[in-house]
Each structure stands twice: as C-alpha cells, then as structure tokens.
Design a protein around this motif. Structure first.
Motif, PDB file in Angstrom:
ATOM      1  N   ASN A 101     -49.583  66.830  24.940  1.00 41.51           N
ATOM      2  CA  ASN A 101     -48.351  66.067  25.120  1.00 41.51           C
ATOM      3  C   ASN A 101     -48.049  65.235  23.871  1.00 41.51           C
ATOM      4  O   ASN A 101     -48.731  65.358  22.854  1.00 41.51           O
ATOM      5  N   LYS A 102     -47.030  64.356  23.968  1.00 41.99           N
ATOM      6  CA  LYS A 102     -46.628  63.525  22.825  1.00 41.99           C
ATOM      7  C   LYS A 102     -47.771  62.663  22.315  1.00 41.99           C
ATOM      8  O   LYS A 102     -47.925  62.471  21.117  1.00 41.99           O
ATOM      9  N   GLN A 103     -48.572  62.130  23.210  1.00 46.23           N
ATOM     10  CA  GLN A 103     -49.661  61.238  22.805  1.00 46.23           C
ATOM     11  C   GLN A 103     -50.798  61.997  22.128  1.00 46.23           C
ATOM     12  O   GLN A 103     -51.398  61.501  21.187  1.00 46.23           O
ATOM     13  N   ARG A 128     -48.993  68.092  14.810  1.00 48.57           N
ATOM     14  CA  ARG A 128     -47.981  67.311  15.484  1.00 48.57           C
ATOM     15  C   ARG A 128     -48.618  66.017  15.957  1.00 48.57           C
ATOM     16  O   ARG A 128     -49.753  66.046  16.396  1.00 48.57           O
ATOM     17  N   PRO A 129     -48.033  64.874  15.853  1.00 50.54           N
ATOM     18  CA  PRO A 129     -46.633  64.599  15.596  1.00 50.54           C
ATOM     19  C   PRO A 129     -46.222  64.755  14.131  1.00 50.54           C
ATOM     20  O   PRO A 129     -45.040  64.824  13.831  1.00 50.54           O
TER      21      PRO A 129
END
Length: 192
Positions: A101-103, A128-129
C-alpha cells in the motif's frame, strides 16, 4: 455605471492578490530549490540493542530476510502486501521483493554479503513512493556468551531536488524510531 466600476475594481483587486500570492509561492519554491543545491544529500541512521541470546542464534535469525515479516515495522505496515522471493533465503543473492500500500511502497532488498556471526550486507532498492537505493547492513557482536549487540544501519542519498526534503525532515528521527521499534520487537521475539 457606478456598479460596473465597483465590479471591475473588485475583480482587479482580487487579481492583484492572486498574482501576489502566486509570486510569493514562486519565490519560496525557487528559494528552496537554490538551498537544495547546497544542502546535504546523504544520510545515515543507526540504532542498536542488546539481545539476551548468543551471537550465533541472533545472527541465524536475522540473516533470513523472510523473518523480517515478524519484526520489521516497514514490512508490517501492509499485512496484505504482495511478496516475491528469488534465491535461497539466508544466502548471498537472495532477493525479497514487495509491493504494498501507500505506506509500504514497493521495492526489493537483496543480501549482498554475509560475514558469519558478524554482518549481513543488505541493499534495498525502493521503487515506490520514489526510486532510491539504501545500504542497510545488520551487524552483530557478542557482548557476553549469552548477550549480543545488534546494530541496524540505513545509509542512502537523495538526488536533487528531492534532497530539499531533508531541510524539513529529520531523517534520523523519522527512520530511527522505526528502526528502534523493529529492534525492540526482534528482541522480544528472540528472548521468548
């Protein structure tokens, strides 16, 4: 006619305010970019803890990257992340990939070297990020026959203009608290 004049005056006044705000923001952005040209790009964060276990037991556990699922705070940020593995865990060349996920972000870590009961050389390639490469060796040393000091270090650099983030963020504090949390979790696991 007076009403049209007032309307034009208000529109003109609002435009001047907007242009002033845009000008100030542009100056601030340019200033940050100029400061980033002369700011540091490298950082190193390190934490350590003493575990009440012999050095060989601690080393044998941490050299297996899959064990990070149980103590690495960054890995634990997304219990549903997709993981991939290449090679034999605990040996040079083993790669642990993740896509979360984003985290958690996405990337992979690879065992680059092993010095038995001393150090595991690990490189982390973030996708990523943002793209980055970090060296993250884990070092162990015997304090006594039943105590081991473990050090976990992360060193990397940020390219311009991303290094401007270091003007506003204390990397040692941000990353250090997660390293410390992870080491304390590891201590709890190994001292059971």
């Amino acid at each position: 006619m007076q009403q049209n004049y007032n309307l034009c005056f208000h529109k003109s006044f609002i435009m001047k305010i907007l242009l002033t705000i845009i000008g100030i923001l542009a100056i601030l952005i340019i200033l940050v970019l100029i400061i980033a040209l002369y700011s540091k790009r490298d950082y190193t964060v390190q934490r350590e803890i003493v575990i009440n276990q012999p050095v060989d037991k601690v080393f044998d556990y941490v050299r297996h990257l899959k064990n990070q699922d149980y103590f690495n705070k960054w890995v634990m940020r997304d219990p549903d992340m997709k993981k991939s593995f290449r090679g034999t865990d605990g040996t040079v060349g083993f790669v642990y990939g993740w896509d979360g996920n984003k985290q958690a972000g996405a990337g992979e870590q690879e065992i680059m070297s092993i010095d038995p009961n001393k150090q595991i050389g690990i490189v982390i390639r973030f996708e990523r990020p943002f793209k980055a490469i970090a060296q993250a060796p884990i070092t162990v040393e015997a304090v006594t026959t039943n105590q081991t000091r473990i050090r976990w270090r992360m060193s990397s650099s940020m390219k311009y203009p991303m290094n401007a983030m270091m003007l506003f963020a204390d990397m040692d504090r941000l990353l250090g608290k997660d390293l410390q949390w992870s080491l304390e979790k590891l201590k709890g696991i190994l001292e059971k």
